[in-house]
Design an enzyme around this catalytic site. Structure first.
Site, PDB file in Angstrom:
ATOM      1  CE  LYS A 195     -46.189  28.217  44.144  1.00 32.96           C
ATOM      2  NZ  LYS A 195     -44.877  27.585  44.052  1.00 32.96           N
TER       3      LYS A 195
ATOM      4  CG  ASP B 173     -39.017  26.073  49.549  1.00 34.10           C
ATOM      5  OD1 ASP B 173     -38.176  26.965  49.707  1.00 34.10           O
ATOM      6  OD2 ASP B 173     -38.727  24.866  49.496  1.00 34.10           O
TER       7      ASP B 173
ATOM      8  CE  LYS C 110     -39.487  16.483  38.742  1.00 34.77           C
ATOM      9  NZ  LYS C 110     -40.216  15.372  38.128  1.00 34.77           N
TER      10      LYS C 110
ATOM     11  CG  HIS D  58     -36.404  33.654  51.192  1.00 27.12           C
ATOM     12  ND1 HIS D  58     -36.301  34.360  52.355  1.00 27.12           N
ATOM     13  CD2 HIS D  58     -36.472  32.356  51.561  1.00 27.12           C
ATOM     14  CE1 HIS D  58     -36.310  33.516  53.376  1.00 27.12           C
ATOM     15  NE2 HIS D  58     -36.400  32.298  52.914  1.00 27.12           N
TER      16      HIS D  58
END
Ligand code: GDP
Ligand code: IMO
Ligand code: MG
Length: 454
Positions: free
Chosen positions: A360, A40, A333, A68
Site C-alpha cells: 500500500k 490487514d 472502519k 484476506h
C-alpha cells in the site's frame, strides 16, 4: 546404515545406524507469510503471489476472524477460513490443527466464492482431524462476553464475534470438540456436545441453544467434510518428506494481535507469530524456511486497544478513505496512523523475518509530508523494548522522522527504478531501521502491482 561413512562425513551415527545429522533428513522447508502489525497488511495478496508456484498452501491458526483479499483478473475474492491459495487449481490447500473451524462459515464462504468462479475447492481442500470446531453457541457467547466487558469495564475488545476466543478457551479447558470427534462415533460426540452446551448455558443463563437442532446440522456437515479430513500430522510429514514440494503457510491476524506477544488483552486468541506455524501444523522448527513479514506502508488497527502512532485527524481520515480501510470480516472502519518502526522491530525479534513485503505504498502518493515513528519515550526517556502493559503503552510518546512526500502516482510502477527517489528513500529507511530486506513493494491491489526488488 544407508550411506557409507567417510572421514568427510560430519554426521554421527547411533549404534543402530540411524544418522544423527539434522540436515540430511530435514525435508522440505515451508515458506511463511505473517502479519507484522495489527492485521490487514495485505497477507492475502502476498500469499496469492507465491501460491501460483506452490504445491500446498496451509493455514495454521485463527479462524474466520481473518479476512484476506485477493484480486485476480479484476475479480475480488475474500477468504476467511479457506487458505487464499484455494484459487490455485494446481495446489492443495490445508487447514491445520491450530485453526478453529466454524463449519457453516466454511461452506458459506466457499459458496460465496463459487459464485465468483471458484471451482472444485472441496477436491483441493484437506482439513486436519485435530482442528477444533467452533459451534454457533461459541459465536453467541463471543457476543455476550463483549456485552459483559462493556458493562463491567466500560469497554470491550471489539472482537469479530466469530467465536474465536470462546473456542480456544474450550480447547485450553479440554472440553472442546475436534473434527476427529465429529467423524468418529456420533453418539459420543453428541453427549460431549450436550455437556459443553449445558456448561455454557449455566455460565450464560440468557444463552439459548437448540441442542437437537444443532446436532442435526452437525450430522449433515459430517458427511460433507469426511472426504476432506486427514490425519493432519501425517499429511504434513508426507508433504515435507515425500519428494520436493513448495509449501506456503498463510498466517492470519498478526504479531500485535498474538495472544502472547500482542497488545494483551486487546488481541486474538491464537499465536499469530512464527511459533504458531509449528504448533498449528505439527512440524519441526527446522522445516521453517523463509519467513516473510507483511507490512503496510502505514499502520491500521480494527477494534480497541493502544495504537501509539494513530492519527485521529485529517491524516488518519485520508489514509482511511484512500486506503479503503474497512474490515473485510466485520465491515468496521479501520483506525489509521503512521508507520511504527518500534512494533516492526518487535515483530521481527519474535519472528526473525528473512524479508518483508511493504504494501500500500500508493496510498501515501498524495501526501506532502510523511512521518515514521522511530522510537518510544516513557517519562522523557527512550525505551529499547515494546511495553507489555496497555496503560503504559497508552502513555508512550512517539518520536518521528519526517519525510518529504513524493506526490507522484506510483500505481503504474512495476520495477524499483519506476519509483520516485523520495519513495525509494522512504523504503530504504524502513529497511535499514528494521534490519530486514524489503523484497516486495505493493502499489495497487492486483497481482501485477507488486514490485519485486530481488
Ligand atoms: P490481509 O488480512 O492481511 O490479507 O489484508 P486485507 O485483505 O484484510 O486488507 C488489505 C487490503 O489492501 C485489501 O483490500 C487488498 O486488496 C489491499 N491491498 C493489498 N496490497 C495493496 C497495495 O499495495 N496497494 C493498494 N492500494 N491496496 C492493496
Ligand atoms: P487478518 O488475518 C485485523 C482483531 C479484532 C479484535 C481482536 C480480537 O485479516 O489480518 P477476535 O475475533 O479474533 O477474537 O478479535 O483482533 N482481529 C483482526 N484485526 N485483521 C485480522 O485478521 C484480525 N483478526 C482479529 O478486530 O480487535
Ligand atoms: Mg484482513
Amino acid at each position: 546404515m544407508s550411506g557409507k561413512v567417510t572421514s568427510n562425513d560430519h554426521a554421527s551415527y547411533t549404534t543402530t545406524g540411524i544418522k544423527r545429522s539434522r540436515n540430511d533428513s530435514v525435508g522440505n522447508r515451508v515458506t511463511v507469510i505473517l502479519g507484522a502489525q495489527w492485521g490487514d497488511e495485505g497477507k492475502g495478496k502476498v500469499v496469492d503471489l507465491l501460491a501460483t508456484e506452490s504445491d500446498i498452501i496451509c493455514r495454521c491458526q485463527g479462524g474466520n476472524n481473518a479476512g484476506h483479499t485477493v484480486v485476480v483478473d479484476g475479480k475480488e475474492y475474500d477468504f476467511h477460513l479457506l487458505p487464499s491459495g484455494i484459487i490455485n487449481t494446481k495446489a492443495v490447500s490445508f487447514i491445520g490443527n491450530g485453526v478453529v473451524i466454524h463449519l457453516p462459515g466454511l461452506f458459506e464462504e466457499a459458496e460465496k466464492n463459487e459464485k465468483k468462479g471458484l471451482k472444485d475447492w472441496d477436491k483441493r481442500l484437506i482439513i486436519s482431524d485435530r482442528a477444533h470446531i467452533v459451534f454457533d453457541f461459541h459465536q453467541s457467547v463471543d457476543g455476550l462476553q463483549e456485552v459483559q466487558r462493556q458493562a463491567q469495564e466500560g469497554k470491550n475488545i471489539g472482537t469479530t464475534k466469530k467465536g474465536i476466543g470462546p473456542t480456544y478457551s474450550t480447547k485450553a479447558a479440554r472440553t472442546g470438540l475436534r473434527i476427529c470427534d465429529l467423524l468418529a462415533d456420533f453418539s459420543d460426540f453428541s453427549s460431549r456436545f450436550k455437556n459443553l452446551a449445558y456448561q455454557y448455558q449455566s455460565m450464560f443463563p440468557s444463552l439459548v441453544i437448540d441442542v437437537e437442532g444443532q446436532l442435526k446440522k452437525l450430522k449433515d456437515y459430517t458427511e460433507r467434510i469426511r472426504p476432506m479430513v486427514r490425519d493432519g500430522i501425517y499429511f504434513m510429514y508426507e508433504a515435507l518428506h515425500g519428494g520436493q514440494k513448495k509449501i506456503l503457510v498463510e498466517g492470519a491476524n498478526a504479531a500485535l494481535l498474538d495472544i502472547d506477544f500482542g497488545t494483551y488483552p486487546f488481541v486474538t486468541s491464537s499465536n499469530c507469530t512464527v511459533g504458531g506455524v509449528c504448533t498449528g501444523l505439527g512440524i519441526p522448527p527446522q522445516n521453517i524456511g523463509e519467513v516473510y513479514g507483511v507490512v503496510k506502508a502505514y499502520t491500521t488497527r480494527v477494534g480497541i486497544g493502544a495504537f501509539p502512532t494513530e492519527q485521529k485527524n485529517d491524516i488518519g481520515d485520508l489514509l482511511q478513505s484512500r486506503g479503503h480501510e474497512v474490515g473485510v470480516t466485520t465491515g468496521r472502519k479501520r483506525r489509521c496512523g503512521w508507520l511504527d518502526l518500534v512494533i516492526l522491530r518487535y515483530a521481527n525479534m519474535i519472528n526473525g523475518f528473512t524479508a518483508l513485503a511493504l504494501t500500500k505504498l500508493d496510498i501515501l502518493d498524495v501526501l506532502s509530508e510523511i512521518k515514521i515513528g522511530t522510537a518510544y519515550k516513557l517519562n522523557g526517556k527512550r525505551i529499547p523494548y515494546f511495553p507489555a502493559n496497555q496503560e503504559i503503552l497508552n502513555r508512550v510518546e512517539v518520536e518521528y522522522e519526517t519525510f518529504p512526500g513524493w506526490k507522484t502516482d506510483t500505481t503504474r510502477a512495476r520495477k524499483w527504478d519506476d519509483l520516485p527517489l523520495k519513495a525509494q528513500n522512504y523504503i530504504r529507511f524502513i529497511e535499514t531501521q528494521v534490519g530486514v530486506p524489503i523484497k516486495w513493494v505493493g502499489v495497487g491491489k492486483s497481482r501485477e502491482s507488486m514490485i519485486q526488488l530481488f
